[in-house]
Design a protein around this motif. Structure first.
Motif, short mmCIF file in Angstrom:
data_model
loop_
_atom_site.label_atom_id
_atom_site.label_comp_id
_atom_site.label_asym_id
_atom_site.label_seq_id
_atom_site.Cartn_x
_atom_site.Cartn_y
_atom_site.Cartn_z
N SER A 89 57.98 176.54 16.99
CA SER A 89 59.41 176.91 17.55
C SER A 89 60.32 176.46 17.33
O SER A 89 61.98 176.50 17.18
CB SER A 89 59.39 176.43 18.74
OG SER A 89 58.46 176.83 20.26
N GLN A 90 61.09 176.61 15.14
CA GLN A 90 61.69 176.71 14.68
C GLN A 90 62.18 178.17 14.89
O GLN A 90 62.04 178.57 13.97
CB GLN A 90 60.92 176.28 13.51
CG GLN A 90 61.97 176.53 12.33
CD GLN A 90 61.21 176.06 10.94
OE1 GLN A 90 60.42 176.49 10.92
NE2 GLN A 90 61.68 175.92 9.67
N ILE A 91 63.72 177.69 15.18
CA ILE A 91 64.32 178.66 15.12
C ILE A 91 65.36 178.77 13.46
O ILE A 91 65.76 177.91 12.93
CB ILE A 91 65.89 178.04 15.86
CG1 ILE A 91 65.21 178.13 17.14
CG2 ILE A 91 66.94 179.21 15.89
CD1 ILE A 91 66.90 177.64 18.18
N VAL A 92 65.05 180.19 12.78
CA VAL A 92 64.91 180.62 11.85
C VAL A 92 66.71 180.07 11.54
O VAL A 92 67.28 180.69 10.30
CB VAL A 92 64.56 180.88 11.11
CG1 VAL A 92 64.95 181.76 9.72
CG2 VAL A 92 62.32 179.90 10.75
N GLY A 93 66.55 181.48 12.58
CA GLY A 93 68.76 182.02 11.72
C GLY A 93 69.13 182.80 13.27
O GLY A 93 68.38 183.20 14.32
N ILE A 144 59.95 183.08 7.44
CA ILE A 144 61.64 182.57 6.74
C ILE A 144 62.06 183.08 6.16
O ILE A 144 63.35 183.28 6.00
CB ILE A 144 61.07 181.02 6.73
CG1 ILE A 144 60.74 180.18 7.69
CG2 ILE A 144 62.94 180.25 5.81
CD1 ILE A 144 60.75 178.52 7.76
N ALA A 145 61.27 183.36 4.82
CA ALA A 145 61.92 184.66 3.45
C ALA A 145 62.53 185.20 3.84
O ALA A 145 62.94 186.28 3.41
CB ALA A 145 60.85 184.30 2.14
N GLN A 146 61.76 186.23 4.05
CA GLN A 146 61.67 187.59 5.34
C GLN A 146 62.89 187.83 5.76
O GLN A 146 64.21 188.76 5.65
CB GLN A 146 60.58 188.33 6.14
CG GLN A 146 59.57 188.71 4.74
CD GLN A 146 59.30 189.32 3.67
OE1 GLN A 146 60.68 189.50 3.17
NE2 GLN A 146 58.68 188.34 2.60
#
Length: 465
Positions: free
Chosen positions: A334-338, A458-460
């Protein structure tokens, strides 16, 4: 390092020379024993030999003639789906089989640190889902409130790699079923059971064996205090067996979604509020709804478990609440990436089974769902009741077509790769949507592990933002 005690001037066989195996070898030497190492990998054997360790093919006849104990890596199946030949040879030779977790508990209680004014304590966390977040959250609360703590086990460092504990320190261990199943000693001060859902069933020969492996943490050593999630029948069964009455303070029941009643020690989350009740009176309350690092009911259950563990060692509700608000969450959970134009991007690559994916799907209101990979038995059929918030599914990996057949009326698109899925989901998302990676599948068709899959997500996303 925690030296392995009890095998001075004896040969300790080590099967599997990955992270835990090499740490075990060093700890055996530190305790005065002699490691005898083996791994099927030529490269692993060469690396161990370069470190000065003795290499012996443990599959050969007579290999255990002078061995005091065999320490197997938790990742090596020992009984199911079929017995490991080396481990079976140790059984037949009458050589005890253990793992690094068992050696840790055996050695930890005898170290010089037990002479501290306040001897160190161990909190061990197991369960199907949420144990990593719960363990990290306990560690975060402890360190935030001034209690020295180290985090190890199935997360972070290997248990024998830990530093010698300080006065009053609390060691937090995340333990998988692979680790609890074989350990000959399991004696934490506090043990936490989060929940149970089907996973690793081939390794444990079914659900009963899987639950039995988890239950060993409570049944083998008898922790001073047990914290049990009672939202599944297995937790209810275990809570009932551990004490004669729920009023017994050695048991803390936790739940997410139901109010727990009775004279005992109960901690539950209901409609976003955590409540602690003890002896029929409310002892604490926390509003969890605005804690960004703990979104959704599943994380509220994790918060209840961590709160209970910290209350069990005497941390005040006020200090726990302050620490919860500063928790940032774990990568791939549940990591908010952006966020861009009101669209959030959330990485829950650790949701490798349907139960974890269901919890993620219930945590957000309007979802562009990226799912797929190497599907498990039954696919995503059990998620049919949890798709109400899904605006569209973007399916990747080996099981994409099979998943598509189980989505019912939910719109979907076959995307194959993460790059295509993220690009299309982002392009179609509108203000208020969440682009959620919650695969409900293993990663091994396209990635070596769930972390690499999450890193690709995350990279995408970062490329788009």
């Amino acid at each position: 390092m925690i030296p392995v005690l009890g095998y001075e001037e004896q040969n300790v066989a080590i099967l599997g020379l990955g992270r835990s195996g090499m740490a075990t070898a060093k700890a055996v030497v530190a305790g005065g024993g002699e490691p005898i190492c083996w791994d099927d990998s030529v490269e692993a054997r060469a690396a161990a030999e370069a470190e000065g360790y003795t290499i012996r093919d443990l599959s050969k006849a007579g290999a255990f003639d002078d061995i005091a104990v065999l320490v197997a890596s938790p990742g090596i199946p020992h009984l199911y789906p079929e017995p490991n030949k080396v481990i079976q040879a140790a059984w037949m030779a009458g050589v005890p089989v253990d793992n690094d977790i068992g050696l840790f508990f055996r050695s930890f209680g005898s170290g010089d640190w037990m002479d501290h004014d306040t001897p160190p304590r161990i909190i061990a966390v197991t369960g199907s889902n949420g144990k990593s977040t719960t363990s990290a959250l306990i560690h975060h609360i402890l360190t935030s409130t001034g209690t020295p703590s180290q985090l190890a086990g199935n997360i972070g460092r290997g248990v024998l790699d830990l530093d010698a504990p300080e006065d009053g320190e609390v060691i937090v261990l995340e333990l998988s079923s692979y680790q609890t199943d074989l350990a000959r000693s399991l004696t934490p001060d506090i043990a936490v059971f989060t929940n149970l859902s089907p996973d690793h069933l081939d390794r444990h020969a079914g659900m009963g064996g899987y639950f039995a492996a988890k239950r060993r943490l409570f049944a083998e050593g008898g922790p001073d205090r047990a914290i049990i999630g009672v939202d599944e029948v297995e937790g209810q069964y275990m809570a009932n067996q551990l004490v004669d009455s729920f009023a017994d303070g050695r048991l803390i029941r936790i739940s997410s979604g139901q109010k727990l009643k009775g004279a005992g020690w109960n901690i539950y989350a209901h409609k976003g509020f955590l409540s602690e009740w003890r002896k029929g009176r409310q002892a604490g309350s926390i509003d969890l709804r605005e804690i960004a690092g703990l979104p959704g009911a599943h994380n509220h259950q994790n918060a209840c478990a961590a709160y209970a563990a910290c209350r069990a060692i005497g941390t005040s509700p006020k200090l726990i609440a302050e620490a919860l608000h500063s928790f940032k969450g774990l990568p791939h959970r549940s990591q908010i990436v952006g966020e861009k134009d009101g669209v959030r991007f959330v990485n829950d690559s650790k949701a490798t089974n349907v139960d974890a994916a269901a919890k993620a799907l219930q945590a957000f209101k309007s979802i562009r769902w990226i799912a797929g990979g190497m599907g498990k038995d039954g696919g995503i059929a059990e998620l049919s009741d949890h798709l109400g918030a899904v605006q569209k599914a973007y399916l990747i990996g080996f099981s994409a077509k099979d998943f598509a057949l189980q989505l019912g009326d939910t719109p979907y698109e076959l995307c194959d790769t993460m790059q295509v899925a993220v690009t299309k989901a982002a392009a179609e998302a509108t203000h208020g949507d969440t682009v959620l990676l919650a695969p409900a599948a293993a990663s091994f068709d396209q990635y070596p592990n769930f972390e690499k899959r999450g890193d690709d997500f995350i990279a995408q996303v970062e490329a788009l933002l």
